[in-house]
Every structure is written in structure tokens, then in C-alpha cells.
Design an enzyme around this catalytic site. Structure first.
Site, mmCIF file in Angstrom:
data_model
loop_
_atom_site.group_PDB
_atom_site.id
_atom_site.type_symbol
_atom_site.label_atom_id
_atom_site.label_comp_id
_atom_site.label_asym_id
_atom_site.label_seq_id
_atom_site.Cartn_x
_atom_site.Cartn_y
_atom_site.Cartn_z
ATOM 1 N N HIS A 151 0.814 -1.212 0.000
ATOM 2 C CA HIS A 151 0.000 0.000 0.000
ATOM 3 C C HIS A 151 0.850 1.266 0.000
ATOM 4 O O HIS A 151 0.358 2.337 -0.337
ATOM 5 C CB HIS A 151 -0.916 0.033 1.226
ATOM 6 N N HIS A 161 5.997 6.862 6.187
ATOM 7 C CA HIS A 161 5.610 6.311 4.895
ATOM 8 C C HIS A 161 5.155 7.436 3.980
ATOM 9 O O HIS A 161 5.031 8.588 4.407
ATOM 10 C CB HIS A 161 4.502 5.261 5.060
ATOM 11 N N HIS A 202 2.699 8.933 0.534
ATOM 12 C CA HIS A 202 1.519 8.882 -0.336
ATOM 13 C C HIS A 202 1.827 9.722 -1.575
ATOM 14 O O HIS A 202 2.388 10.822 -1.461
ATOM 15 C CB HIS A 202 0.290 9.436 0.393
ATOM 16 N N GLU A 230 -2.398 13.881 0.575
ATOM 17 C CA GLU A 230 -3.696 13.576 1.175
ATOM 18 C C GLU A 230 -4.328 14.857 1.724
ATOM 19 O O GLU A 230 -5.419 15.232 1.328
ATOM 20 C CB GLU A 230 -3.516 12.507 2.242
ATOM 21 N N HIS A 268 4.207 10.894 5.959
ATOM 22 C CA HIS A 268 3.646 10.825 7.310
ATOM 23 C C HIS A 268 4.644 10.139 8.222
ATOM 24 O O HIS A 268 5.039 8.991 7.967
ATOM 25 C CB HIS A 268 2.339 10.031 7.321
ATOM 26 N N THR A 288 -5.449 7.485 7.664
ATOM 27 C CA THR A 288 -5.986 7.714 6.317
ATOM 28 C C THR A 288 -6.122 6.414 5.526
ATOM 29 O O THR A 288 -6.390 6.451 4.334
ATOM 30 C CB THR A 288 -5.116 8.709 5.538
ATOM 31 N N THR A 289 -5.911 5.290 6.189
ATOM 32 C CA THR A 289 -6.144 3.974 5.594
ATOM 33 C C THR A 289 -7.009 3.168 6.560
ATOM 34 O O THR A 289 -7.034 3.448 7.763
ATOM 35 C CB THR A 289 -4.821 3.216 5.342
#
Length: 314
Positions: free
Chosen positions: A83, A112, A114, A124, A137, A222-223
Site C-alpha cells: 500500500h 511512509h 503517499h 492527502e 507521514h 488515512t487507511t
């Protein structure tokens, strides 16, 4: 080395998105619009990410935000979780976060990224409805809860530092060691130890003078399962990455084996939440708190004493 990656794998089981399985994605039936069908907490009222409208924030002056241990080089390893790309360090409780909107001390768990399928979207959180090509993040858990997994059970369990990226004509040397190993972790669950120790200071706060200029609000992961357990701290200062560095992340493959060209959740309703903008001031912009305000009164006292002596001698 085998033991190291066994620990990495076990740690990944408890990362956001792994708490209740891996049945989510960013497209089609498994995309963000359908997450709530399996993860009901994804329709909560305090969800992340959000659009931060600078005209509707509350300006405040919070205590200094402090990061301890970021100036020490750490052995780091990156992993393709299916992911995202995650980076962790070997040392336990080596990096700590406190101050600012936080009442307690938080321990670094992982960071991690995005990103989007092009250089015009991917972040995000949005700023004034503007999207950035990438967002990082850095996830911390409350020290009192002893572990990331346990912290997920509490509304103040996590603190997340967010950094937005802009496209630059030149590569950012700080990220070269990470970008260089991405082809070696193309498939899910592949991991790689970085050859050189990583200085987290250069990633978290490359410009220490701008560290206290940030937005903060209460939100969620956010996941899935989108637990509302996070205090978000979004740095206003943006970092730079080249187009090629950004594009390297889009070659990572997801848990289905397809290229993970984008992995960002759309913004969620604010639902009346207050977003604070911390304004840097003389007492929280450096490590010499109060020195300037003390010198002026002392100067006036000294001048007053001299005047008194002069008048007395007359």
C-alpha cells in the site's frame, strides 16, 4: 539479517491498513468510496485527510514542538507493504516527539509516503484546495501506551507529522538513498536495509527555523480501519523532490501485483473541527527561550543605577 526482516514483517502487521487485513485499495470496488462497507469506522465524523483553508484557521502560539534523537544517524530499512513504502529504524524509542499541541511524549514508529500518478496530485491533506505530488507521514505513538498496537485503542494514541513535497528541477540528495533501493523492493513485502545510516533530521525538519510553523488538527488514520486516534501536525514548509525521484515511487507494485501509481485518500468533511495554525514566536522559534526579553530590563536597571549615582554625587 533474517532476524531483522522477521521483525520488520511482524511490525508491518500492525501498521495502518494492516490492523484488520489488506482488503482495500485505491481504485474500483476496493477504493476509498467503498472502504466503509468493511471498515465502518471509515465513516466517522473526524476523518483524515482534510482540506486546510488558511482563511478559516485559528492562529495560536503553542509551546515549542520538540524532536529528540533526530540528529543521530540511524540504521534504517524500507519495505513495500503493498500500500506504500515504509521506513523504520532499528533502535527502540530512539526518536521522541513532544510539545506543540501534544500533552505527552510520543515515540517514533515509522514513516511512509503517499503519492499520485502525476506531478499535480498525490498529497492527502490539501492546502487551500491545492494538491501536492507527494506527502510523507511520520507516525508516533504515545509513550505511555508502550506500543503502536496498544495506542490504537485511545483517542490520543498517535501523533503524525505530515510533510508536503513540491517538484524541483534538481534531485534532493537526502532522499537518494531511499529512491535508489525502490527497484529492489518493487514487489509487496520486499525490504531493504539502507547502506548508509539515515539522519532523520534532514527528512523531518531540513530547515529548523521553520519547524514551529505548522497546522494541527484532530483526525484519523488515512487507511482502513480509519481509527480516529491521531493528532495531525502539518508543516507549512514544503520539501523538494525531482520528477524522476517522484516517478520512482510509482513503479512500486501493490498487493495485487499492479503498479501502485497512486495511494492517496480523498479529503474528508471537516465536520466543525477547528484547525490551528501555530505562529512561530521568539519563545518557540529557537532554543534560547527568553534571553532577548531579559536583556532589555537589565540594561534599563543598569542605566538607572548610573543616573542615581550621578545625582547623589551632585
Amino acid at each position: 539479517m533474517i532476524m531483522v526482516f522477521s521483525i520488520v514483517y511482524l511490525g508491518l502487521l500492525f501498521l495502518p491498513g494492516f490492523c484488520r487485513g489488506q482488503n482495500f485499495g485505491y481504485d474500483g470496488d476496493q477504493g476509498p468510496a467503498n472502504w466503509s462497507k468493511e471498515y465502518h469506522t471509515c465513516i466517522g465524523k473526524h476523518q483524515s485527510p482534510i482540506n486546510i483553508d488558511e482563511h478559516n484557521v485559528t492562529n495560536v502560539s503553542l509551546p515549542p514542538l520538540k524532536l529528540i534523537g533526530i540528529d543521530n544517524p540511524h540504521q534504517s530499512y524500507v519495505t513495500n507493504t503493498g500500500h506504500t513504502v515504509t521506513l523504520k529504524i532499528n533502535e527502540s524509542k530512539a526518536v521522541m516527539l513532544s510539545g506543540g499541541p501534544l500533552r505527552d511524549t510520543y515515540v517514533f514508529e515509522q514513516l511512509h509516503f503517499h503519492w499520485g500518478e502525476n506531478d499535480f496530485e498525490g498529497s492527502e491533506d490539501l492546502i487551500n484546495n491545492h494538491s501536492f505530488p507527494m506527502e510523507m507521514h511520520a507516525v508516533f505513538y504515545k509513550e505511555d501506551y508502550n506500543s503502536f498496537k496498544e495506542a490504537l485503542n485511545y483517542s490520543d494514541g498517535l501523533a503524525i507529522l505530515a510533510c508536503l513535497y513540491e517538484v524541483s528541477s534538481q534531485p534532493n540528495p537526502t532522499y537518494e538513498s531511499i529512491v535508489k533501493v525502490l527497484p529492489e523492493i518493487e514487489k509487496k513485502d520486499m525490504g531493504k536495509v539502507l547502506q548508509e545510516p539515515l539522519l532523520l533530521e534532514s527528512i523531518f525538519v531540513p530547515d529548523i527555523a521553520k519547524m514551529q510553523d505548522y497546522f494541527t488538527y484532530s483526525g484519523s488514520l488515512t487507511t482502513p480501519p480509519c481509527l480516529e486516534v491521531a493528532k495531525w501536525i502539518d508543516f507549512k514548509d514544503h520539501q523538494q523532490l525531482s520528477h524522476d525521484q517522484l516517478a520512482a515511487f510509482r513503479d512500486i507494485r501493490n498487493w495485487e501485483g499492479n503498479k501502485l501509481t497512486h495511494n492517496f485518500r480523498p479529503v474528508q468533511p471537516l465536520e466543525g473541527r477547528e484547525v490551528l495554525h501555530n505562529i512561530p514566536s521568539s519563545h518557540n522559534s529557537n532554543g534560547h527561550s527568553g534571553q532577548r526579553s531579559v536583556k532589555i530590563p537589565i540594561l534599563f536597571v543598569a542605566l538607572g543605577a548610573l543616573v542615581a549615582i550621578f545625582l547623589f554625587n551632585i
